[in-house]
Scaffold this active site. Structure first.
Site, PDB file in Angstrom:
ATOM      1  N   SER A   7       0.834  -1.195   0.000  1.00 22.90           N
ATOM      2  CA  SER A   7       0.000   0.000   0.000  1.00 22.90           C
ATOM      3  C   SER A   7       0.868   1.244   0.000  1.00 22.90           C
ATOM      4  CB  SER A   7      -0.900   0.011   1.236  1.00 22.90           C
ATOM      5  OG  SER A   7      -1.556   1.256   1.344  1.00 22.90           O
ATOM      6  N   HIS A  31      -1.344  -1.328  -4.234  1.00 22.48           N
ATOM      7  CA  HIS A  31      -2.600  -0.885  -3.638  1.00 22.48           C
ATOM      8  C   HIS A  31      -2.576   0.623  -3.448  1.00 22.48           C
ATOM      9  CE1 HIS A  31      -6.342  -1.794  -1.476  1.00 22.48           C
ATOM     10  NE2 HIS A  31      -5.993  -0.833  -0.627  1.00 22.48           N
ATOM     11  N   ASP A  33      -4.756   3.717  -1.982  1.00 24.08           N
ATOM     12  CA  ASP A  33      -5.878   4.132  -1.147  1.00 24.08           C
ATOM     13  C   ASP A  33      -6.289   5.559  -1.497  1.00 24.08           C
ATOM     14  OD1 ASP A  33      -6.370   1.876   0.592  1.00 24.08           O
ATOM     15  OD2 ASP A  33      -4.406   2.286   1.478  1.00 24.08           O
ATOM     16  N   MET A  35      -8.786   8.559  -0.533  1.00 24.61           N
ATOM     17  CA  MET A  35      -9.631   9.029   0.561  1.00 24.61           C
ATOM     18  C   MET A  35     -10.038  10.479   0.311  1.00 24.61           C
ATOM     19  SD  MET A  35      -7.469   7.537   3.785  1.00 24.61           S
ATOM     20  CE  MET A  35      -6.646   5.944   3.701  1.00 24.61           C
ATOM     21  N   HIS A  64      -8.415   1.532  -4.348  1.00 19.89           N
ATOM     22  CA  HIS A  64      -9.435   1.352  -3.316  1.00 19.89           C
ATOM     23  C   HIS A  64     -10.058   2.700  -3.007  1.00 19.89           C
ATOM     24  CE1 HIS A  64     -10.108   0.309   1.246  1.00 19.89           C
ATOM     25  NE2 HIS A  64     -11.244   0.446   0.593  1.00 19.89           N
ATOM     26  N   MET A  66     -12.137   4.959  -1.001  1.00 22.70           N
ATOM     27  CA  MET A  66     -12.780   5.231   0.283  1.00 22.70           C
ATOM     28  C   MET A  66     -13.371   6.631   0.188  1.00 22.70           C
ATOM     29  SD  MET A  66     -10.089   3.526   2.946  1.00 22.70           S
ATOM     30  CE  MET A  66      -8.640   3.598   1.869  1.00 22.70           C
ATOM     31  N   MET A 135     -12.215  -5.369   5.078  1.00 21.57           N
ATOM     32  CA  MET A 135     -11.390  -4.480   5.883  1.00 21.57           C
ATOM     33  C   MET A 135     -11.168  -5.101   7.260  1.00 21.57           C
ATOM     34  SD  MET A 135     -10.529  -1.930   4.000  1.00 21.57           S
ATOM     35  CE  MET A 135      -9.770  -0.938   5.294  1.00 21.57           C
ATOM     36  N   ASP A 173      -7.183  -5.952   4.233  1.00 26.04           N
ATOM     37  CA  ASP A 173      -6.431  -4.701   4.352  1.00 26.04           C
ATOM     38  C   ASP A 173      -6.564  -4.176   5.776  1.00 26.04           C
ATOM     39  OD1 ASP A 173      -5.258  -2.222   4.123  1.00 26.04           O
ATOM     40  OD2 ASP A 173      -6.650  -1.443   2.621  1.00 26.04           O
TER      41      ASP A 173
END
Length: 222
Positions: A7, A31, A33, A35, A64, A66, A135, A173
Site C-alpha cells: 500500500s 494498492h 488508497d 480518501m 481502493h 474510500m 477491511m 487490508d
C-alpha cells in the site's frame, strides 16, 4: 497462490516513484488508497496520481476508493489506469449500479466492506465482482491494529464464494504482518494489502518475501 499488494499509503510520497520501483520486482500488484475526507477522515490522492503511477510501473493498480459518491469517479480512475476499482458497499445506495459502471469503464470491479458490515450484504452482487475486500481495520488511516474478529467474516465470504461457484479474490487490508498473514490466508484470503510492514523499515522486497513466506506457510504443500 497468495498475492501481496504493498500500500502506497505508507510509502514516502516525496519520492513515490522511487518507492514503487523498490517493490516492483517483488510485489504482485500495487494498492492505492483514495480518501476524500468525507467517507473517511483523511485525504490522499486522486486520478492524476493514479495516472502518474500507471506511467511509472507495470504492476496492476489496485485502486481502493474510500470516498463518498463513488459513481462520479469510477470512470475517471479507470481512465487514469486503475486495473481494479474497489468501491465501498457502504458508500452508495446503489452498489449494483456502481459496480456495473466500473465494468463498463474497463476495469475489474471490487467491493469493500467495513468491519461492522455483515458478509451477507454481498450475497446479491457476487455475479458482478472480481474482488472482495474485507477491511480488517476501520478505513481511513494506516498503522492500525488488526481486528481479529474479521477472520470469521473472511471465512463467511470464502464459503459464500464457493457456494456460488465463483472465481473471486478475497483481499484483506489493515494490520497485515507476518503474524496476521497466516491467519487471514487460513481463513480464505488470497490477496494481502500491507503498508507499514512493507515500507516501515528495511528493504521493502525483503519484507514482502518475509510476508509471502509467512502467508504461504499455511497453504497445502504440492
Amino acid at each position: 497462490m497468495v498475492r501481496i499488494a504493498p500500500s502506497i499509503l505508507s510509502a514516502d510520497f516525496a519520492r513515490l516513484a522511487d518507492e514503487v520501483a523498490r517493490v516492483e520486482r517483488c510485489a504482485d500488484l500495487l494498492h492505492v488508497d483514495v480518501m476524500d475526507g468525507h467517507f473517511v477522515p483523511n485525504i490522499t490522492v486522486g486520478p492524476p496520481v493514479v495516472a502518474s503511477l500507471r506511467a511509472a510501473t507495470g504492476l496492476p493498480l489496485d485502486v481502493h476508493l474510500m470516498i463518498a459518491n463513488p459513481d462520479a469517479y469510477v470512470g475517471r480512475f479507470a481512465e487514469a489506469g486503475a486495473s481494479i476499482v474497489t468501491v465501498h458497499a457502504e458508500a452508495t445506495p446503489h452498489v449494483h449500479r456502481t459496480l456495473q459502471a466500473v465494468k463498463a469503464a474497463g476495469a475489474k470491479a471490487g467491493v469493500a466492506i467495513c468491519p461492522a458490515t455483515p458478509a451477507h450484504f454481498l450475497e446479491h452482487i457476487l455475479d458482478l465482482v472480481d474482488l472482495i475486500l474485507v477491511m480488517t481495520v476501520n478505513p481511513g488511516f494506516g498503522g492500525q491494529e488488526f481486528i481479529s474478529g474479521m477472520l470469521a467474516k473472511v471465512r463467511q465470504v470464502r464459503a459464500m464464494i464457493e457456494d456460488a461457484d465463483r472465481r473471486i479474490d478475497i483481499e484483506v487490508d489493515g494490520g497485515i504482518s507476518d503474524a496476521t498473514a497466516p491467519l487471514v490466508v487460513k481463513a480464505g484470503a488470497n490477496v494481502l494489502v500491507a503498508g507499514n510492514f512493507v515500507f516501515g523499515g528495511g528493504d521493502p522486497c525483503a519484507n514482502i518475501e518475509r510476508l509471502r513466506r509467512s502467508a504461504s506457510s499455511v497453504l497445502p504443500s504440492c
